[in-house]
Write an enzyme that holds these catalytic residues in place. Sequence first.
Site, PDB file in Angstrom:
ATOM      1  CG  HIS A  96     -42.790  80.523  -6.499  1.00 58.88           C
ATOM      2  ND1 HIS A  96     -42.877  81.517  -7.440  1.00 58.88           N
ATOM      3  CD2 HIS A  96     -43.608  80.892  -5.488  1.00 58.88           C
ATOM      4  CE1 HIS A  96     -43.704  82.451  -7.005  1.00 58.88           C
ATOM      5  NE2 HIS A  96     -44.160  82.098  -5.812  1.00 58.88           N
ATOM      6  CE1 TYR A 148     -35.844  86.229 -13.736  1.00 57.69           C
ATOM      7  CE2 TYR A 148     -37.315  84.375 -13.326  1.00 57.69           C
ATOM      8  CZ  TYR A 148     -36.324  85.240 -12.899  1.00 57.69           C
ATOM      9  OH  TYR A 148     -35.806  85.111 -11.631  1.00 57.69           O
ATOM     10  N   PRO A 184     -29.184  90.715 -11.723  1.00 53.26           N
ATOM     11  CG  PRO A 184     -30.847  92.324 -11.478  1.00 53.26           C
ATOM     12  CD  PRO A 184     -29.449  92.147 -11.937  1.00 53.26           C
ATOM     13  CE  LYS A 193     -29.027  80.701  -9.484  1.00 52.58           C
ATOM     14  NZ  LYS A 193     -30.023  80.064  -8.644  1.00 52.58           N
ATOM     15  CE1 TYR A 225     -34.973  81.848 -11.725  1.00 51.55           C
ATOM     16  CE2 TYR A 225     -35.810  80.652  -9.821  1.00 51.55           C
ATOM     17  CZ  TYR A 225     -35.736  81.816 -10.570  1.00 51.55           C
ATOM     18  OH  TYR A 225     -36.406  82.943 -10.176  1.00 51.55           O
TER      19      TYR A 225
HETATM   20  C1  PHB Z   1     -37.430  90.068  -7.008  1.00 47.08           C
HETATM   21  O1  PHB Z   1     -38.492  89.576  -6.618  1.00 47.08           O
HETATM   22  O2  PHB Z   1     -37.035  91.173  -6.586  1.00 47.08           O
HETATM   23  C2  PHB Z   1     -36.608  89.320  -7.992  1.00 47.08           C
HETATM   24  C3  PHB Z   1     -36.981  88.031  -8.333  1.00 47.08           C
HETATM   25  C4  PHB Z   1     -36.250  87.329  -9.272  1.00 47.08           C
HETATM   26  C5  PHB Z   1     -35.144  87.904  -9.856  1.00 47.08           C
HETATM   27  C6  PHB Z   1     -34.741  89.191  -9.492  1.00 47.08           C
HETATM   28  C7  PHB Z   1     -35.484  89.905  -8.560  1.00 47.08           C
HETATM   29  O3  PHB Z   1     -34.435  87.219 -10.775  1.00 47.08           O
END
Ligand code: PHB
Length: 393
Positions: free
Chosen positions: A76, A204, A296, A300, A388
């Site tokens: 990505h 997000y 989450p 990280k 990130y």
């Molecule tokens: C996930 O794909 O489970 C996932 C991806 C990004 C995050 C948290 C969980 O920040």
Amino acid sequence: MTTRHKTQVAIIGGGPSGLLLSQLLNLAGIDTLILERSSREHVLSRIRAGVLESGTVKMLRQAGVYERMAQHGIPHNGCYLTDNDLMVHINFKELTGKQVLVFGQTEVTADLYAAQDAMGTEIVHGVTDVLINDLDQTRSTVEYSVEGTRKSIECRYVAGCDGFHGVSRNTIPADVRQEYERIYPFGWLGVLSQTPPANDELIYANSERGFALASMRNENLSRYYIQVPMTDKVDEWSDERFWAALKQRLPSATAESMMTGPSIEKSIAPLRSFATEPLRWGNLFLVGDAAHIVPPTGAKGLNLAVSDVFYLHGALIDAVKNNSKTGIDAYSDRALARIWKSMRFSWQMTTMLHRFDDEDSFAGQMRRATLSHLEKSETARRDLAENYVGLPY
Ligand code: PHB
Ligand code: APR
């Protein structure tokens, strides 16, 4: 009857931290033994985040765990942060020259088990009553029970890779430990569904109804989350209710075009920031979730565990093979310096994107202003991207 074993490094916990550390030590010719409380099936049934920093990918490659990750991982180059219909694109590739790899942690763990099996490492499952002793002696011992037998291992070092609820952290005397914690007043309801992802890149989403995340595992497997009160129960969330709530929080164009379907997994997880210091007590070293937890938002958790392993494996190789203690003496400070920066990023992403129950009228404006600042300022986007994709080791 007690049977006695010997190993150079005893590893408590067969999650990603313990397995990766063991694999890297074995590759350097150091003998390890892993004690894991659960069955392998149970460890491999846990669904966790799925975004790997480039440093994590490099470490896994060094550990010889690369083929499936290269074949099935999805690179990505960016992600979106949204506020209703405002979509701010964070172009990691342009801003930092780096990308991340979307590949589920469960898959990483399965590959590490396969690599450890190929290495012939002993992994004891179903252990209980683990006791770590003599940490101030040249040789330490780890006692445990398995299938009704009490056993003991003599070792040079112990790696506490047993997660947040393990025994290693509490083996360090309470008056030595300094703990830092923030519990967030909400959880994430996560759903896995056999549908194409809503978007090519992760979204997000901030909204007045709370946070949502649109993520993925592959072209026909999506992972979604929404912020819910911790008092909610999974059975109160039918699939229909979940999809409706998710769509209200995502940008309308995404909500309208996305495919929904039956959930194949649904669970609620709490959000917490936690860290303990120091990470070393005599011959014991804390690694991964045993030492720290991040919410989450920003993915990280696993990446931090891998950077701990980066610092510790080199230090242990130096200590065991060259009898040089410089690395292990520096482990706690070196690992913590990076841990605190990732703790800050995860906290900032969480605060920037979630609605807090008792918040004042000011808070929502701050979240919106942060998003519109990101939209206009390349400097702000670069800062987010740099964190990130992963800070340097
Ligand atoms: C996930 O794909 O489970 C996932 C991806 C990004 C995050 C948290 C969980 O920040
Ligand atoms: N004895 C032996 N094993 C134990 C004990 C114990 N007393 N207590 C816990 N364990 C095991 C757990 O069953 C688990 O398999 O230790 C393992 C710890 O694994 P994780 O919780 O996955 O922690 P870690 O390996 O540090 O992985 C880092 O990154 O994304 C995050 O939280 C996520 O698991 C992830 C973490």
